[in-house]
Design an enzyme around this catalytic site. Structure first.
Site, PDB file in Angstrom:
ATOM      1  N   TYR A  96     -14.830   5.913 -13.656  1.00  0.00           N
ATOM      2  CA  TYR A  96     -14.702   4.756 -12.763  1.00  0.00           C
ATOM      3  C   TYR A  96     -15.238   3.498 -13.446  1.00  0.00           C
ATOM      4  O   TYR A  96     -14.605   2.437 -13.411  1.00  0.00           O
ATOM      5  CB  TYR A  96     -15.459   5.026 -11.467  1.00  0.00           C
ATOM      6  CG  TYR A  96     -15.364   3.915 -10.464  1.00  0.00           C
ATOM      7  CD1 TYR A  96     -14.172   3.668  -9.785  1.00  0.00           C
ATOM      8  CD2 TYR A  96     -16.462   3.109 -10.172  1.00  0.00           C
ATOM      9  CE1 TYR A  96     -14.077   2.641  -8.859  1.00  0.00           C
ATOM     10  CE2 TYR A  96     -16.373   2.079  -9.245  1.00  0.00           C
ATOM     11  CZ  TYR A  96     -15.181   1.855  -8.589  1.00  0.00           C
ATOM     12  OH  TYR A  96     -15.084   0.842  -7.680  1.00  0.00           O
ATOM     13  N   ALA A 110     -19.925  -0.334  -1.291  1.00  0.00           N
ATOM     14  CA  ALA A 110     -19.442  -0.907  -0.033  1.00  0.00           C
ATOM     15  C   ALA A 110     -19.176   0.198   0.979  1.00  0.00           C
ATOM     16  O   ALA A 110     -18.770   1.313   0.618  1.00  0.00           O
ATOM     17  CB  ALA A 110     -18.178  -1.719  -0.272  1.00  0.00           C
ATOM     18  N   ASP A 147       3.713   2.193  -4.402  1.00  0.00           N
ATOM     19  CA  ASP A 147       2.626   2.775  -5.189  1.00  0.00           C
ATOM     20  C   ASP A 147       2.480   1.926  -6.449  1.00  0.00           C
ATOM     21  O   ASP A 147       3.464   1.674  -7.150  1.00  0.00           O
ATOM     22  CB  ASP A 147       2.992   4.217  -5.553  1.00  0.00           C
ATOM     23  CG  ASP A 147       1.836   4.977  -6.176  1.00  0.00           C
ATOM     24  OD1 ASP A 147       1.116   4.390  -7.004  1.00  0.00           O
ATOM     25  OD2 ASP A 147       1.666   6.170  -5.860  1.00  0.00           O
ATOM     26  N   LYS A 184     -13.299  -0.075 -14.398  1.00  0.00           N
ATOM     27  CA  LYS A 184     -13.706  -1.377 -13.873  1.00  0.00           C
ATOM     28  C   LYS A 184     -14.182  -2.309 -14.978  1.00  0.00           C
ATOM     29  O   LYS A 184     -14.040  -3.532 -14.874  1.00  0.00           O
ATOM     30  CB  LYS A 184     -14.774  -1.200 -12.787  1.00  0.00           C
ATOM     31  CG  LYS A 184     -14.240  -0.538 -11.525  1.00  0.00           C
ATOM     32  CD  LYS A 184     -13.079  -1.310 -10.913  1.00  0.00           C
ATOM     33  CE  LYS A 184     -12.606  -0.718  -9.597  1.00  0.00           C
ATOM     34  NZ  LYS A 184     -11.519  -1.517  -8.983  1.00  0.00           N
ATOM     35  N   THR A 204     -16.978   1.715   2.910  1.00  0.00           N
ATOM     36  CA  THR A 204     -15.531   1.824   3.047  1.00  0.00           C
ATOM     37  C   THR A 204     -15.148   3.271   3.346  1.00  0.00           C
ATOM     38  O   THR A 204     -15.974   4.175   3.233  1.00  0.00           O
ATOM     39  CB  THR A 204     -14.840   1.384   1.748  1.00  0.00           C
ATOM     40  OG1 THR A 204     -15.238   2.278   0.690  1.00  0.00           O
ATOM     41  CG2 THR A 204     -15.218  -0.045   1.375  1.00  0.00           C
ATOM     42  N   ASP A 246       0.850  -1.189   0.000  1.00  0.00           N
ATOM     43  CA  ASP A 246       0.000   0.000   0.000  1.00  0.00           C
ATOM     44  C   ASP A 246       0.881   1.234   0.000  1.00  0.00           C
ATOM     45  O   ASP A 246       2.060   1.167   0.383  1.00  0.00           O
ATOM     46  CB  ASP A 246      -0.921   0.006   1.230  1.00  0.00           C
ATOM     47  CG  ASP A 246      -2.258   0.683   0.961  1.00  0.00           C
ATOM     48  OD1 ASP A 246      -2.262   1.774   0.352  1.00  0.00           O
ATOM     49  OD2 ASP A 246      -3.297   0.130   1.374  1.00  0.00           O
TER      50      ASP A 246
END
Length: 259
Positions: free
Chosen positions: A153, A186, A56, A157, A188, A40
């Protein structure tokens, strides 16, 4: 599946594993017996007991070094969970070319880079653990359903979904299974930040809840359970599959609720 140790003797790498869905996946893999590394940009939230690697996914050299270190320190690599990604809001008119480049670089090429460097390790592991070696990628309901204000987005995806199928075909005879999970909205940290920017956060959350037939957001733990199933030896015959964890959003068409 509480108490199951079906990942005993296996090593896993989770990208974006220091928060949200990735952290839930890393924690569940640990619980199920795996040795786990987390990759991460910021590793402060990596679950205790994981090998935290700061990198990254837009930096090919950093990804290569992190993957190689994970394999060296964990004794090989059996499972890659490619989860790192970012969101984007707007129609095709709302984001400039540099934002399209940034999001696609992270959401699509980030998975390409990670898989590229993981595959040599995965192939070696597949020789010893047939059916147990896998790549599982976090995709989205946005790949299969038209959502408003999600053009960039959704494009990223959609590419992940197609990439998953192509990779599954490329690597099935090498003993590497490739699947993806398509979460609905979700609960998050990213959604929390999105709601925080809304004029009426409570109304926006209610709208997101109502969009999914179950009437609530999907939890990170629910998505993690699906990812870990696809990565597990129990899914030895599953490859080239997109598993929806979306509260019925893709497949159900409910009549309006009665007043």
């Amino acid at each position: 599946m509480t108490g199951t140790r079906d990942f005993e003797g296996m090593s896993a790498l989770v990208t974006g594993g220091a928060s949200g869905i990735g952290a839930a996946v890393a924690a569940l893999l640990l619980e199920r017996g795996a040795r786990v590394a987390v990759l991460d940009r910021e590793t402060a939230g990596a679950p205790e007991g994981t090998l935290a690697l700061k990198a990254d996914v837009t930096d090919d050299g950093a990804v290569r070094d992190a993957v190689d270190r994970a394999a060296a320190e964990l004794g090989g690599l059996h499972t890659l969970v490619s989860n790192a990604g970012i969101g984007s809001i707007g129609t095709v008119e709302d984001n400039a070319d540099d934002e399209w480049t940034r999001v696609l670089d992270i959401n699509v090429l980030g998975m390409v880079r990670t898989a590229r460097h993981a595959l040599p390790h995965l192939r070696r592991a597949a020789a010893d653990r047939p059916g147990a070696v896998s790549i599982t990628q976090t995709c989205s309901i946005a790949a299969t359903a038209g959502l408003p204000q999600r053009a960039l987005y959704s494009a990223s995806k959609g590419a992940v979904l197609s990439l998953t199928l192509a990779m599954a075909a490329d690597h099935v005879r090498e003993g590497v299974r490739v699947n993806c999970v398509n979460p609905g909205t979700a609960d998050t940290p990213w959604i929390g930040r999105l709601l925080g920017q809304a004029d009426d956060p409570a109304a926006e959350r209610a709208a997101l809840n109502a969009r999914q037939p179950l009437g609530r957001l999907v939890s990170a733990d629910e998505v993690a359970a699906a990812i870990v199933y696809l990565a597990s030896p129990a899914a030895a015959s599953v490859t080239g599959t997109a598993l929806a964890v979306d509260g019925g959003m893709q497949g159900l068409r409910l009549r309006p609720a009665a007043d």
